[in-house]
Write an enzyme that holds these catalytic residues in place. Sequence first.
Site, short mmCIF file in Angstrom:
data_model
loop_
_atom_site.label_atom_id
_atom_site.label_comp_id
_atom_site.label_asym_id
_atom_site.label_seq_id
_atom_site.Cartn_x
_atom_site.Cartn_y
_atom_site.Cartn_z
N THR A 11 -32.83 7.84 12.57
CA THR A 11 -33.01 9.25 12.92
C THR A 11 -34.23 9.26 13.84
O THR A 11 -35.13 8.43 13.66
CB THR A 11 -33.27 10.14 11.68
OG1 THR A 11 -34.45 9.65 11.02
CG2 THR A 11 -32.11 10.12 10.69
N HIS A 12 -34.23 10.11 14.82
CA HIS A 12 -35.29 10.11 15.85
C HIS A 12 -35.38 8.75 16.55
O HIS A 12 -36.45 8.41 17.06
CB HIS A 12 -36.66 10.46 15.26
CG HIS A 12 -36.64 11.61 14.29
ND1 HIS A 12 -36.83 12.91 14.68
CD2 HIS A 12 -36.40 11.64 12.95
CE1 HIS A 12 -36.74 13.70 13.62
NE2 HIS A 12 -36.46 12.96 12.56
N TYR B 86 -4.06 38.19 40.86
CA TYR B 86 -4.42 37.01 41.63
C TYR B 86 -5.44 37.35 42.72
O TYR B 86 -5.33 38.37 43.39
CB TYR B 86 -3.16 36.39 42.27
CG TYR B 86 -3.48 35.18 43.13
CD1 TYR B 86 -3.59 33.91 42.56
CD2 TYR B 86 -3.71 35.30 44.50
CE1 TYR B 86 -3.90 32.80 43.34
CE2 TYR B 86 -4.03 34.19 45.29
CZ TYR B 86 -4.13 32.95 44.69
OH TYR B 86 -4.44 31.87 45.46
N ASN C 119 -25.89 -6.25 33.47
CA ASN C 119 -26.12 -4.82 33.31
C ASN C 119 -24.91 -4.09 32.73
O ASN C 119 -23.77 -4.40 33.07
CB ASN C 119 -26.47 -4.19 34.66
CG ASN C 119 -27.79 -4.70 35.21
OD1 ASN C 119 -28.70 -5.02 34.44
ND2 ASN C 119 -27.89 -4.81 36.52
N SER D 203 -27.13 -8.55 38.81
CA SER D 203 -28.07 -7.99 39.77
C SER D 203 -28.11 -8.90 40.99
O SER D 203 -28.03 -10.12 40.86
CB SER D 203 -29.46 -7.89 39.13
OG SER D 203 -30.45 -7.89 40.15
N LYS E 42 -8.34 23.97 41.52
CA LYS E 42 -7.68 22.67 41.41
C LYS E 42 -8.60 21.48 41.59
O LYS E 42 -8.56 20.52 40.82
CB LYS E 42 -6.51 22.60 42.38
CG LYS E 42 -5.35 23.50 41.94
CD LYS E 42 -4.31 23.61 43.01
CE LYS E 42 -3.93 25.01 43.43
NZ LYS E 42 -4.74 26.15 43.09
N LYS F 167 -29.92 -11.05 34.97
CA LYS F 167 -29.47 -9.74 34.50
C LYS F 167 -27.98 -9.65 34.24
O LYS F 167 -27.16 -10.20 34.98
CB LYS F 167 -29.83 -8.67 35.54
CG LYS F 167 -31.33 -8.48 35.70
CD LYS F 167 -31.87 -7.43 34.79
CE LYS F 167 -31.50 -6.06 35.34
NZ LYS F 167 -32.17 -5.00 34.63
N GLN G 18 -7.78 29.61 44.11
CA GLN G 18 -7.39 28.34 44.73
C GLN G 18 -8.47 27.27 44.53
O GLN G 18 -8.21 26.08 44.65
CB GLN G 18 -7.13 28.57 46.23
CG GLN G 18 -6.73 27.33 47.00
CD GLN G 18 -6.18 27.68 48.37
OE1 GLN G 18 -5.06 28.16 48.49
NE2 GLN G 18 -6.98 27.47 49.41
N ASN H 227 2.18 33.23 43.57
CA ASN H 227 1.21 33.43 42.49
C ASN H 227 1.72 32.90 41.15
O ASN H 227 0.99 32.22 40.42
CB ASN H 227 0.85 34.92 42.36
CG ASN H 227 0.20 35.44 43.62
OD1 ASN H 227 -0.18 34.66 44.50
ND2 ASN H 227 0.08 36.76 43.74
N SER I 206 -4.95 24.59 51.25
CA SER I 206 -5.21 23.81 50.04
C SER I 206 -4.36 22.54 50.00
O SER I 206 -4.45 21.77 49.04
CB SER I 206 -4.94 24.66 48.79
OG SER I 206 -3.64 25.21 48.83
N1 ARG Z 1 -2.55 27.88 47.48
C1 ARG Z 1 -2.63 29.04 46.63
C2 ARG Z 1 -3.48 28.73 45.41
O1 ARG Z 1 -3.74 27.59 45.16
C3 ARG Z 1 -1.27 29.46 46.21
C4 ARG Z 1 -1.17 30.90 45.89
C5 ARG Z 1 -1.34 31.71 47.10
N2 ARG Z 1 -1.05 33.10 46.81
C6 ARG Z 1 -1.40 34.07 47.65
N3 ARG Z 1 -1.13 35.27 47.29
N4 ARG Z 1 -2.01 33.83 48.79
O2 ARG Z 1 -3.91 29.59 44.69
#
Ligand code: ARG
Length: 462
Positions: free
Chosen positions: A160-161, A322, A290, A282, A330, A288, A327, A115, A28
């Site tokens: 309205t509408h 967990y 835009n 454009s 993010k 134009k 993961q 975790n 990650s």
């Molecule tokens: N890179 C992991 C995540 O974003 C970190 C946690 C990893 N924990 C594990 N037990 N493998 O979730």
Amino acid sequence: MSNKSSNQMWGGRFAAGQDAIMEAINASIGFDKRMAQQDIQGSRAHAAMLAETGIITDSDAETIREGLLTVLSEIEDGNFEFSTALEDIHMNVEARLKEIVGEPAGRLHTARSRNDQVATDFKLWVRDQLDAFEQGLLALIAAFLDQAEAGAAWVMPGFTHLQTAQPVTWGHHMMAYVEMFGRDLSRVRDARERMNECPLGAAALAGTSFPINRHMTAAALGFTRPAANSLDAVSDRDFALEFMSVASICAMHLSRFAEELVIWSSAQFKFVMLSDSFSTGSSIMPQKKNPDAAELIRAKVGRIFGANVALMMVMKGLPLAYSKDMQEDKEQVFDAADSLMLALAAMEGMIKDMTANRDNLSAAAGSGFSTATDLADWLVRALNMPFRDAHHVTGSLVAMAEQKGCDLPDLTLADMQSVHDAITDDVFSVLTVENSVASRMSYGGTAPAQVLVQVQMWKDRL
Ligand code: ARG
């Protein structure tokens, strides 16, 4: 397949290294390096707590804390080499710390797991976004308030509408968005307060046998308190979902005004002029101009809500505690946050720069029999007619005007009396759009005086 040596952080029980594809799906670091600052902040707080509780020595903690600052400056200066083999930001930072300070680095991970570490880092990151979100909303609301104050008395059609309904004021229309973004603001503040519990010290899932002080790390990181259940602490991503839910609603609000700007800036409406700095040309049609920024803002809600749905689906049905699925949280949040911040800033810029075309707004306000309700209300007030009957009489007058190709104020008194003989000259006083809006003094109504009361109330509130 590959025959590399096993992972230096967790490879104790592994004889052989990872397949390259395993490394690619597992890592990650490509995205979670955005949490480097939060990771180091969390680790520094953890190290200080480990020393305070006597779990490691003061000198080791000091070495670790100093070393982490060195790592941070390397990352900030772009002198850090991120390694996919080290999987994520947590292990990249710790491995580099080891290179810098040696043996004490190995004591940092006492009484902690990735975790609780990742949950803490991510919460800190999302919390920063909520703060930026709040600032963006405040600036946006201020821009709407300026427009509302300047144009408290400018008349325009209310729809309205998307059909002409009744005249309203420009200020009133702007203040409608102040209300929407004001609710978003309260949702942001509410979400921030609810999420502000610290996962650190939950360890892998069960807590730890070391005599840690979770209140100390929570306070050091600006959390209100430690999260009360270690299983929940490591597996909760509600805070990310809530951020994206609030962001989705806000983006939906942004998209509604963006759509109005697209319509209003068209040659057919000409209600507003967008500034050159927020428009594009454009490549083929020289005439134009835009409203690209408005269109992109209109589209961002799809992306932000999509991210919200994606994470909701990732989390759905996950058993405690967990799982690596998490993961996948993010990138969704990063993308939603980037999109939201950009959309908020672009909308604020567009509103500050846009010019309302008062003549066109006013001309449109009077067309389409927009004061028909005022006429019906007059019949109720002046002739004591039941509203249903007044509605019917007004409908006949509208039909007559339509047939003559004129608007209601252009009918003569004789025209009016041919439909209902008790109508007097006084009726014409309610048929102007200015009188129409001025009469709507009910709380929250469109009258300029009401709008200014609301503007002042918001200015005091912020
Ligand atoms: N890179 C992991 C995540 O974003 C970190 C946690 C990893 N924990 C594990 N037990 N493998 O979730």
